[in-house]
Design a protein around this motif. Structure first.
Motif, short mmCIF file in Angstrom:
data_model
loop_
_atom_site.label_atom_id
_atom_site.label_comp_id
_atom_site.label_asym_id
_atom_site.label_seq_id
_atom_site.Cartn_x
_atom_site.Cartn_y
_atom_site.Cartn_z
N TYR A 72 0.96 -1.12 0.02
CA TYR A 72 -0.05 0.11 -0.08
C TYR A 72 0.88 1.35 -0.02
CZ TYR A 72 1.15 0.10 4.76
OH TYR A 72 1.85 0.14 6.15
N SER A 73 0.24 2.25 -0.29
CA SER A 73 1.02 3.71 -0.48
C SER A 73 0.65 4.71 0.66
CB SER A 73 0.78 4.10 -1.68
OG SER A 73 1.43 3.48 -2.71
N VAL A 74 1.63 5.26 1.38
CA VAL A 74 1.27 6.11 2.29
C VAL A 74 2.14 7.49 2.14
CG1 VAL A 74 2.79 5.20 3.81
CG2 VAL A 74 0.87 6.48 4.75
N CYS A 75 1.56 8.46 2.25
CA CYS A 75 2.25 9.97 2.07
C CYS A 75 3.02 10.28 3.52
CB CYS A 75 1.25 10.93 1.82
SG CYS A 75 2.03 12.40 1.00
N VAL A 76 4.33 10.26 3.23
CA VAL A 76 5.22 10.66 4.18
C VAL A 76 5.43 12.15 4.62
CG1 VAL A 76 6.50 8.54 4.18
CG2 VAL A 76 7.42 10.50 2.97
N VAL A 96 5.29 7.06 -0.39
CA VAL A 96 6.28 5.64 -0.38
C VAL A 96 5.26 4.33 -0.12
CG1 VAL A 96 8.14 6.97 0.83
CG2 VAL A 96 6.44 5.69 2.29
N THR A 97 6.03 3.25 -0.73
CA THR A 97 5.26 1.99 -0.81
C THR A 97 5.55 1.13 0.69
OG1 THR A 97 4.77 2.11 -3.19
CG2 THR A 97 4.67 -0.08 -2.01
N ARG A 98 4.72 0.74 1.21
CA ARG A 98 4.88 -0.05 2.28
C ARG A 98 4.19 -1.49 2.06
NH1 ARG A 98 5.09 4.47 6.55
NH2 ARG A 98 7.11 5.12 6.40
N THR A 99 4.87 -2.50 3.02
CA THR A 99 4.07 -3.86 2.86
C THR A 99 3.62 -4.51 4.20
OG1 THR A 99 5.33 -4.43 0.96
CG2 THR A 99 4.62 -6.12 2.06
N VAL A 100 2.68 -4.83 4.50
CA VAL A 100 2.16 -5.41 5.51
C VAL A 100 1.96 -6.92 5.22
CG1 VAL A 100 -0.28 -4.91 5.18
CG2 VAL A 100 0.53 -5.68 7.22
N GLY A 101 2.23 -7.93 6.17
CA GLY A 101 2.23 -9.31 5.84
C GLY A 101 0.60 -9.74 6.00
N VAL A 102 0.41 -10.61 5.18
CA VAL A 102 -1.08 -11.16 5.16
C VAL A 102 -0.79 -12.79 6.18
CG1 VAL A 102 -3.27 -12.07 4.41
CG2 VAL A 102 -1.78 -10.19 3.48
N LYS A 103 -1.44 -12.75 7.24
CA LYS A 103 -1.01 -14.13 7.98
C LYS A 103 -2.20 -15.24 7.35
CE LYS A 103 -1.33 -16.18 12.75
NZ LYS A 103 -1.47 -15.82 14.18
N GLN A 104 -3.23 -15.03 7.32
CA GLN A 104 -4.05 -15.99 6.84
C GLN A 104 -5.48 -15.23 6.15
OE1 GLN A 104 -4.32 -17.98 10.74
NE2 GLN A 104 -6.65 -17.80 10.53
N GLU A 150 -1.43 4.34 8.44
CA GLU A 150 -0.90 3.28 7.61
C GLU A 150 -2.31 2.36 7.65
OE1 GLU A 150 4.05 2.98 8.45
OE2 GLU A 150 2.40 1.61 9.57
N ALA A 151 -2.86 2.23 8.85
CA ALA A 151 -3.64 1.04 8.46
C ALA A 151 -4.94 1.44 7.85
CB ALA A 151 -4.56 0.81 10.14
N ALA A 152 -5.12 2.92 7.62
CA ALA A 152 -6.22 3.36 6.83
C ALA A 152 -5.80 2.97 5.25
CB ALA A 152 -6.62 4.69 7.03
N ALA A 153 -4.67 3.23 5.06
CA ALA A 153 -4.11 3.37 3.58
C ALA A 153 -4.09 1.60 3.27
CB ALA A 153 -2.62 3.75 3.49
N ALA A 154 -3.73 0.80 4.28
CA ALA A 154 -3.89 -0.72 3.76
C ALA A 154 -5.44 -1.01 3.54
CB ALA A 154 -3.14 -1.46 4.96
N ILE A 155 -6.38 -0.49 4.39
CA ILE A 155 -7.69 -1.00 4.20
C ILE A 155 -8.03 -0.47 3.05
CG2 ILE A 155 -9.91 -0.53 5.05
CD1 ILE A 155 -8.50 -2.87 6.39
N ARG A 156 -7.83 0.63 2.51
CA ARG A 156 -8.29 1.11 1.29
C ARG A 156 -7.97 0.37 -0.18
NH1 ARG A 156 -6.53 6.31 3.50
NH2 ARG A 156 -8.10 7.52 4.52
N GLU A 157 -6.44 0.15 0.17
CA GLU A 157 -5.86 -0.80 -0.87
C GLU A 157 -6.65 -2.00 -1.05
OE1 GLU A 157 -3.42 -1.26 -4.39
OE2 GLU A 157 -3.99 0.73 -3.35
N LEU A 158 -7.00 -2.55 0.05
CA LEU A 158 -7.31 -4.01 0.15
C LEU A 158 -9.02 -3.98 -0.18
CD1 LEU A 158 -7.46 -6.88 0.89
CD2 LEU A 158 -8.49 -6.19 3.07
N GLN A 159 -9.64 -2.78 0.15
CA GLN A 159 -10.92 -2.51 -0.49
C GLN A 159 -10.89 -2.47 -2.13
OE1 GLN A 159 -12.62 1.03 0.98
NE2 GLN A 159 -14.40 0.38 0.85
#
Length: 557
Positions: free
Chosen positions: A167-171, A179-187, A231-240
């Motif tokens: 996902y991308s987040v503005c710094v 910048v682009t960051r990555t969060v792991g998907v456990k399951q 960060e969490a909001a950006a990840a959720i928007r990308e997943l959406q």
């Protein structure tokens, strides 16, 4: 200690804790939170605005915030996970409930193929390992809207594991600082949704609607790799966006099709992880960010004041802007997980392991689903930037509104106008009108063809920019007429008679000698006043650029 306030400094993963008239504290984010418990301390967190971060003082310690998410996405399917009942958000209460949904004795689950395919496609899109064999379990707990007293889920062996979400987040303040960051998907696991409890406080009663009971859910568990709300909001928007692109979920948070639980803890770097709290059922990315940042602030304040964090479940009160306790987890709840006896193991295949002569309707081919994967949002954004030369933030805006990208592309197919101009009109004028009227793109009274025709008139200088906006407003209000017809009826065409424009400009100069004097003295605003006077005389039908050229020529002669 003074009342604490905090500002989010997520891009650098630093938390700055400051008291009014007091010191400051800050920290860096690192992974996960402990589930150990402690006694609840008395919180002194006031609902304060976020303030500018201060530089750390010598001897002060940093705080690290850790955030993990559990997302429940309603699968886009016509029927429920284990029954043939229809799925309809707007249906009357208890009108879509089968015998199995109501948990009547003797009823058995029948697995919905569409839901399995949705889970596999989501796993593939998130670079997960797809388990060829997964199992179903019963998770026991009592609640009025759970008729069976248990939920069918996948606790032991889920359908997909070990993926990642970029996902991308503005710094900073500018989009160029993204910048682009990555969060792991456990399951990723399949499970049933529960019904809905409707609390009637006036009559002191609770009503149960089982329409939602048994609807298929994808539970996506993200690793605790994030450190703040943004960060969490950006990840959720990308997943959406990914779920919507795949068609596996409509992911409409307003309708409860995407719900998020956030696990949050804080600690000092180098020390054991802190006790975590869970904030349940967040139904918008904005509230998710606010809830997480507030909870981090609350926990830091609690610990700074000598209190302890209780391992508890909390909810977010969006009116007050704070989290409030729901129930504690001091005594760990025993869900008594057990294998689901009425469902065999779920077996998936690839093209090399398909059983000979198998019925295609009875098996799921992972490779076949991989070939059906559509273009993902990240790739689409990159193509937009490359193909049309648009700025990255514009590519994000086009994808963030359902149907807007398709509208933009349809306009581009029918107009000769430059992509930059089309982008501006779609994102500023068109989207602005939609927001003003609270309409979806699909509900717009202006079609892509109409906007394309209007932009063509503007591109060949048949009308001015102000006239184009006037025509757009008319298109929005009334149907049945083309932009060209409206221009003709209202006589909005630009003046093509150069000699008439010359005479109008000269007449304006003669009748406003003081303004002419101001122009010659170097007043930059004076020329704009003359342009405005000429435009008024032409009823807005003259191009301001051409008027300026004529005036400057006449003034210098």
């Amino acid at each position: 200690m003074a009342t604490p306030m905090l500002r989010w400094c997520c891009p650098g993963r630093r938390w700055i804790f400051a008291g009014i008239g007091g010191g400051s504290r800050h920290g860096r984010g690192v992974p996960t939170g402990s589930t150990s418990s402690g006694k609840r301390g008395q919180s002194s967190v006031a609902q304060q605005p976020l303030i500018t971060a201060q530089k750390p003082r010598k001897g002060e310690r940093e705080w690290a915030a850790v955030v993990g998410l559990e997302i429940h996405a309603q699968i886009a399917s016509n029927s429920k996970l284990f029954s043939g009942s229809q799925v309809d958000f707007a249906a009357p209460p208890n009108s879509l409930v089968s015998f199995f949904d109501a948990s009547l004795p003797g009823t058995l689950p029948v697995l919905n193929r569409r839901c399995v395919e949705a889970a596999v496609m989501t796993g593939l899109a998130l670079d997960c390992h797809i388990n060829r064999k997964s199992l179903f379990d019963r998770k026991h707990y009592f609640y009025a809207d759970l008729p069976a007293g248990y939920q069918i889920t996948q606790q032991r062996l889920p359908i997909a594991v070990n993926g990642s979400l970029a996902y991308s987040v503005c710094v900073g303040q500018r989009w160029s600082q993204m910048v682009t960051r990555t969060v792991g998907v456990k399951q990723i696991q399949l499970e049933q949704d529960s019904g809905k409890s409707l609390h009637d406080n006036l009559r002191s009663q609770t009503l149960i609607d089982l329409n939602r009971a048994g609807v298929g859910l994808l539970e996506v568990v993200l690793e605790p790799d994030m450190s703040c709300g943004e960060e969490a909001a950006a990840a959720i928007r990308e997943l959406q966006l990914i779920l919507q692109a795949l068609g596996t979920s409509q992911a409409n948070m307003a309708e409860g099709q995407l719900r998020v639980d956030a696990n949050i803890s804080v600690h000092h770097p180098g020390e054991p992880l802190g006790v975590r709290t869970e904030v349940k059922n967040l139904n918008s990315a904005r509230f998710l960010a606010k809830a997480i940042d507030y909870e981090i602030q609350r926990q830091i304040s609690e610990l700074e004041n000598g209190g302890k964090i209780l391992n508890e479940t909390r909810s977010f009160d969006y009116k007050l802007g704070c989290t409030v306790p729901m129930r504690d987890k001091e005594g760990k709840q025993d869900y008594r997980f057990m294998p689901e006896p009425n469902l065999p193991p779920l077996l998936l295949y690839d093209s090399g392991s398909l059983p000979t002569g198998a019925d295609p309707q009875q098996v799921i081919d992972i490779d076949q689903l991989r070939e059906q994967l559509p273009e993902l949002p990240r790739v689409t954004r990159e193509k937009l930037v490359r193909q049309y030369g648009m700025r990255p933030e514009h590519s994000f805006a086009l994808l963030n509104e359902v149907g807007l990208l398709e509208f933009f592309q349809n306009v581009m197919k029918e107009t000769r106008a430059e992509p930059k101009k089309v982008t501006s009109w779609v994102l500023n004028t068109f989207l602005g009108f939609l927001k003003q009227q609270n309409l979806a793109v699909s509900e717009s009274p202006v079609t892509p063809s109409a906007l394309a025709e209007l932009l063509d008139l503007l591109d060949r200088k048949a009308i001015s920019s102000s006239a184009a906006k006037q025509v757009f407003e008319e298109l929005w209000r009334s149907k049945g007429k083309t932009p060209a017809q409206m221009v003709a009826e209202k006589q909005l065409e630009l003046m093509q008679d150069a000699e008439a424009l010359e005479l109008l400009c000269r007449s304006t100069l003669e009748t406003h000698p003081q303004v002419v004097t101001d122009v010659k003295k170097g007043n930059p605003r004076a020329i704009n006043k003359l342009i405005g006077l000429v435009r008024r005389a032409t009823l807005g039908r003259a191009d301001p650029t051409v008027i300026k050229e004529v005036l400057e020529r006449q003034l210098s002669s």
